[in-house]
Design a protein around this motif. Sequence first.
Motif, mmCIF file in Angstrom:
data_model
loop_
_atom_site.group_PDB
_atom_site.id
_atom_site.type_symbol
_atom_site.label_atom_id
_atom_site.label_comp_id
_atom_site.label_asym_id
_atom_site.label_seq_id
_atom_site.Cartn_x
_atom_site.Cartn_y
_atom_site.Cartn_z
ATOM 1 N N GLY A 142 -2.850 33.406 92.838
ATOM 2 C CA GLY A 142 -3.314 31.885 92.846
ATOM 3 C C GLY A 142 -2.501 31.206 91.632
ATOM 4 O O GLY A 142 -2.674 29.866 91.401
ATOM 5 N N ALA A 143 -1.775 32.058 90.877
ATOM 6 C CA ALA A 143 -1.120 31.167 89.698
ATOM 7 C C ALA A 143 -0.344 30.035 89.941
ATOM 8 O O ALA A 143 -0.294 28.878 89.432
ATOM 9 C CB ALA A 143 -0.559 32.107 88.625
ATOM 10 N N ILE A 144 0.815 30.276 90.803
ATOM 11 C CA ILE A 144 1.322 29.199 91.543
ATOM 12 C C ILE A 144 0.805 28.045 91.969
ATOM 13 O O ILE A 144 0.893 26.813 91.766
ATOM 14 C CB ILE A 144 2.443 29.863 92.526
ATOM 15 N N ARG A 145 -0.083 28.190 92.885
ATOM 16 C CA ARG A 145 -0.992 26.984 93.388
ATOM 17 C C ARG A 145 -1.619 26.421 92.380
ATOM 18 O O ARG A 145 -1.416 24.943 92.281
ATOM 19 C CB ARG A 145 -1.993 27.555 94.449
ATOM 20 N N SER A 146 -2.254 27.023 91.337
ATOM 21 C CA SER A 146 -3.067 26.201 90.245
ATOM 22 C C SER A 146 -1.905 25.591 89.303
ATOM 23 O O SER A 146 -2.474 24.598 88.844
ATOM 24 C CB SER A 146 -4.080 27.190 89.669
ATOM 25 N N THR A 147 -0.933 26.100 89.113
ATOM 26 C CA THR A 147 0.044 25.607 88.098
ATOM 27 C C THR A 147 0.654 24.341 88.831
ATOM 28 O O THR A 147 0.979 23.207 88.054
ATOM 29 C CB THR A 147 1.232 26.728 87.856
ATOM 30 N N MET A 148 1.084 24.563 89.955
ATOM 31 C CA MET A 148 1.292 23.332 90.660
ATOM 32 C C MET A 148 0.638 22.092 90.665
ATOM 33 O O MET A 148 1.099 20.957 90.585
ATOM 34 C CB MET A 148 1.962 23.788 92.158
ATOM 35 N N LYS A 149 -0.758 22.362 90.939
ATOM 36 C CA LYS A 149 -1.699 21.353 91.026
ATOM 37 C C LYS A 149 -1.662 20.847 89.445
ATOM 38 O O LYS A 149 -1.826 19.483 89.472
ATOM 39 C CB LYS A 149 -3.195 21.780 91.347
ATOM 40 N N ALA A 150 -1.581 21.705 88.565
ATOM 41 C CA ALA A 150 -1.910 20.975 87.169
ATOM 42 C C ALA A 150 -0.763 20.132 86.860
ATOM 43 O O ALA A 150 -0.721 19.093 85.949
ATOM 44 C CB ALA A 150 -1.829 21.985 86.301
ATOM 45 N N MET A 151 0.650 20.397 87.241
ATOM 46 C CA MET A 151 1.810 19.865 86.772
ATOM 47 C C MET A 151 1.926 18.202 87.263
ATOM 48 O O MET A 151 2.331 17.511 86.722
ATOM 49 C CB MET A 151 3.182 20.286 87.360
ATOM 50 N N PHE A 152 0.797 17.937 88.457
ATOM 51 C CA PHE A 152 0.713 16.601 88.953
ATOM 52 C C PHE A 152 -0.207 15.632 88.000
ATOM 53 O O PHE A 152 -0.249 14.514 88.215
ATOM 54 C CB PHE A 152 0.720 16.506 90.315
ATOM 55 N N ARG A 153 -1.060 16.103 87.071
ATOM 56 C CA ARG A 153 -1.886 15.680 86.232
ATOM 57 C C ARG A 153 -1.103 15.116 84.889
ATOM 58 O O ARG A 153 -0.386 15.844 84.206
ATOM 59 C CB ARG A 153 -3.037 16.626 85.720
ATOM 60 N N PRO A 154 -1.486 13.826 84.487
ATOM 61 C CA PRO A 154 -0.665 13.529 83.335
ATOM 62 C C PRO A 154 -1.030 13.841 82.111
ATOM 63 O O PRO A 154 -0.291 14.144 81.125
ATOM 64 C CB PRO A 154 -1.243 12.031 83.187
ATOM 65 N N ASN A 155 -2.120 14.683 81.755
ATOM 66 C CA ASN A 155 -2.567 15.367 80.862
ATOM 67 C C ASN A 155 -2.489 16.992 80.789
ATOM 68 O O ASN A 155 -2.963 17.569 80.091
ATOM 69 C CB ASN A 155 -3.819 15.160 80.253
ATOM 70 N N SER A 156 -1.609 17.414 81.774
ATOM 71 C CA SER A 156 -1.534 18.657 81.966
ATOM 72 C C SER A 156 -0.941 19.416 80.605
ATOM 73 O O SER A 156 0.039 18.909 80.094
ATOM 74 C CB SER A 156 -0.654 18.898 83.246
#
Length: 243
Positions: free
Chosen positions: A62-76
């Motif tokens: 699940g690391a890839i999925r959660s990381t990809m989602k986080a990358m689209f947050r401005p404060n990631s």
Amino acid sequence: MTTSQSVIVIGGGVVGASCAHYLQERGAKVTIVDQKSFGAACSHGNCGFVCPSHVLPLAEPGAIRSTMKAMFRPNSPFSIKPRLDVKLWMWLVNFARKCNEKDMLSGGHALAALLNSSMNEYEQLVKDGTVACEWQKKGLLYVYQDQQKLDAYEPTNQLLTEVFNEPAIKYSPEELAELEPALKPGMAGAWFYEHDAHIRPDKLMESWKQKLKSAGASILEGCHVQEIVRENGRAVRLQTSQG
């Protein structure tokens, strides 16, 4: 190892400092070479956690999925600048291949050996006065604002308990407020790893520097290693910016 053997350690971070320390204990004459300053960079600016509970590697299911989602947050806290870099993309592909339970557990067992031995070594270093680093073994607290995310950590805690003998204590909002009054109201709760510790990295490196120097180590700062000269397959000397 003989008392007359000379050893050069490249890098004056926490790894280089610890290597130099144990080499000195074996009787070696140590020279530490660092391109900047001893004890700077990551060995200075980090949280100072000594925590066997951090046993699971980043590459997990699940690391890839959660990381990809986080990358689209401005404060990631994590981002990758898109670019044509073959080495970068090969690294990412290999990372993705490791995001499975089998490889995660394999990496976890390797990390557990390092983390547990590090805890033992730090406690001994502090006990015998080798380093002064404001050692505190007060545990590590994972605080959650969201109840769903707090409860979702339960399987991870179960895994850490059963496989790595690293159980956490689950705290309700009321128990958490009593444990840590400095937190603002409205927290969902927390998981507490009571056996973890932390230090002051800056004090650790400064005290280790003085200890190494008093034991005879030479520390060359602002010294760039330019070439490792080999003869008959063995390294015999370094060419550096200082000679």
